[in-house]
Design a protein around this motif. Sequence first.
Motif, PDB file in Angstrom:
ATOM      1  N   MET A   1       0.839  -1.181   0.000  1.00 43.77           N
ATOM      2  CA  MET A   1       0.000   0.000   0.000  1.00 43.77           C
ATOM      3  C   MET A   1       0.882   1.242   0.000  1.00 43.77           C
ATOM      4  SD  MET A   1      -3.016  -1.048   2.633  1.00 43.77           S
ATOM      5  CE  MET A   1      -3.979  -2.533   2.332  1.00 43.77           C
ATOM      6  N   ASP A   2       0.452   2.277  -0.715  1.00 45.10           N
ATOM      7  CA  ASP A   2       1.264   3.471  -0.809  1.00 45.10           C
ATOM      8  C   ASP A   2       0.363   4.683  -0.736  1.00 45.10           C
ATOM      9  OD1 ASP A   2       0.002   3.574  -3.254  1.00 45.10           O
ATOM     10  OD2 ASP A   2       1.703   2.781  -4.353  1.00 45.10           O
ATOM     11  N   SER A   3       0.900   5.821  -1.170  1.00 42.35           N
ATOM     12  CA  SER A   3       0.172   7.075  -1.064  1.00 42.35           C
ATOM     13  C   SER A   3      -1.106   7.088  -1.890  1.00 42.35           C
ATOM     14  CB  SER A   3       1.067   8.244  -1.488  1.00 42.35           C
ATOM     15  OG  SER A   3       1.489   8.075  -2.821  1.00 42.35           O
ATOM     16  N   LYS A   4      -1.246   6.139  -2.835  1.00 40.08           N
ATOM     17  CA  LYS A   4      -2.469   6.082  -3.619  1.00 40.08           C
ATOM     18  C   LYS A   4      -3.591   5.366  -2.874  1.00 40.08           C
ATOM     19  CE  LYS A   4      -0.205   6.265  -8.145  1.00 40.08           C
ATOM     20  NZ  LYS A   4      -0.028   5.613  -9.454  1.00 40.08           N
ATOM     21  N   LYS A  64      -6.243  -2.144  -8.387  1.00 37.27           N
ATOM     22  CA  LYS A  64      -6.008  -1.540  -9.696  1.00 37.27           C
ATOM     23  C   LYS A  64      -7.292  -1.383 -10.496  1.00 37.27           C
ATOM     24  CE  LYS A  64      -1.254  -3.241 -10.114  1.00 37.27           C
ATOM     25  NZ  LYS A  64      -0.306  -4.044 -10.928  1.00 37.27           N
ATOM     26  N   MET A  65      -8.327  -2.169 -10.170  1.00 41.99           N
ATOM     27  CA  MET A  65      -9.598  -2.094 -10.887  1.00 41.99           C
ATOM     28  C   MET A  65     -10.736  -1.882  -9.899  1.00 41.99           C
ATOM     29  SD  MET A  65      -8.947  -2.386 -14.129  1.00 41.99           S
ATOM     30  CE  MET A  65     -10.529  -2.860 -14.825  1.00 41.99           C
ATOM     31  N   PRO A  66     -10.801  -0.710  -9.261  1.00 40.68           N
ATOM     32  CA  PRO A  66     -11.865  -0.466  -8.293  1.00 40.68           C
ATOM     33  C   PRO A  66     -13.222  -0.322  -8.974  1.00 40.68           C
ATOM     34  CG  PRO A  66     -10.621   1.529  -8.683  1.00 40.68           C
ATOM     35  CD  PRO A  66      -9.901   0.441  -9.417  1.00 40.68           C
ATOM     36  N   LEU A  67     -14.276  -0.563  -8.213  1.00 43.13           N
ATOM     37  CA  LEU A  67     -15.641  -0.380  -8.690  1.00 43.13           C
ATOM     38  C   LEU A  67     -16.010   1.089  -8.569  1.00 43.13           C
ATOM     39  CD1 LEU A  67     -18.429  -1.549  -9.566  1.00 43.13           C
ATOM     40  CD2 LEU A  67     -18.929  -1.814  -7.127  1.00 43.13           C
ATOM     41  N   LYS A  68     -16.447   1.693  -9.679  1.00 44.18           N
ATOM     42  CA  LYS A  68     -16.799   3.109  -9.686  1.00 44.18           C
ATOM     43  C   LYS A  68     -18.207   3.285 -10.253  1.00 44.18           C
ATOM     44  CE  LYS A  68     -11.979   4.497 -10.558  1.00 44.18           C
ATOM     45  NZ  LYS A  68     -11.087   5.319 -11.411  1.00 44.18           N
ATOM     46  N   ARG A  69     -19.033   4.014  -9.529  1.00 39.76           N
ATOM     47  CA  ARG A  69     -20.393   4.283  -9.980  1.00 39.76           C
ATOM     48  C   ARG A  69     -20.750   5.732  -9.641  1.00 39.76           C
ATOM     49  NH1 ARG A  69     -19.507   0.104 -11.997  1.00 39.76           N
ATOM     50  NH2 ARG A  69     -20.672  -1.865 -11.930  1.00 39.76           N
TER      51      ARG A  69
END
Length: 221
Positions: A1-4, A64-69
């Motif tokens: 885990m990093d700053s992102k 890397k592939m989050p769910l966005k709605r």
Amino acid sequence: MDSKNRTVYEGGQAEITEKRSRFIATVKPVKTEEEALEFIESLKKQYWDAAHNCFAYIIGNGSKMPLKRCSDDGEPQGTAGRPMLAVLEGESLSDVCVVVTRYFGGVLLGTGGLVRAYSEAVRAGLDASVMITRRRGVKLRIKVDYTGLGKIQYLLAKREIKTLESRYTEAVELTVLVPEKELAAAEQEITEATSAAAQLTEEATCVFALVDQEPVILGPA
């Protein structure tokens, strides 16, 4: 885990006014889409008399592939939900949901005005929230005699490593929280500074964040 890998630790609420229209942004940390949808429905019930309850959420624990709605909820297409989502993306946030409730003030804002108003409302809501960066860490137990304590305290302070627990008996036992990426270097420095007199024991690996500069354990890694 990093700053992102940033998220909201405590949600907040803020309101802005644009040409007599009220925009109320409510932010909440969420772990699942079901939790996000329940939150959205609860605000729709709470603000049942509002003109619009637009929303955006990102779920994925920094993946890397989050769910966005997102949803414009009756506003002109692309003027609410997408700009709201863009603010969350710009802050590199995940596991967060925001709802912006609009009470129409009688004056049309136009496409550009709506985009600005919804974006500014989300930023205000985030400013009212507590945001954190999740990091992987290791609980490290250090046992040392009193003559070596000062050297260890100096090294911990230099690296800004937080102490979780201290025990003072015939020797000193410290439990500290070391960022995973710094573990090897920190152990080497402690060993060299104490001429290998300090006993080091790696305990649980965890996910943590700093809240008001104090460590908060969020769960196991």
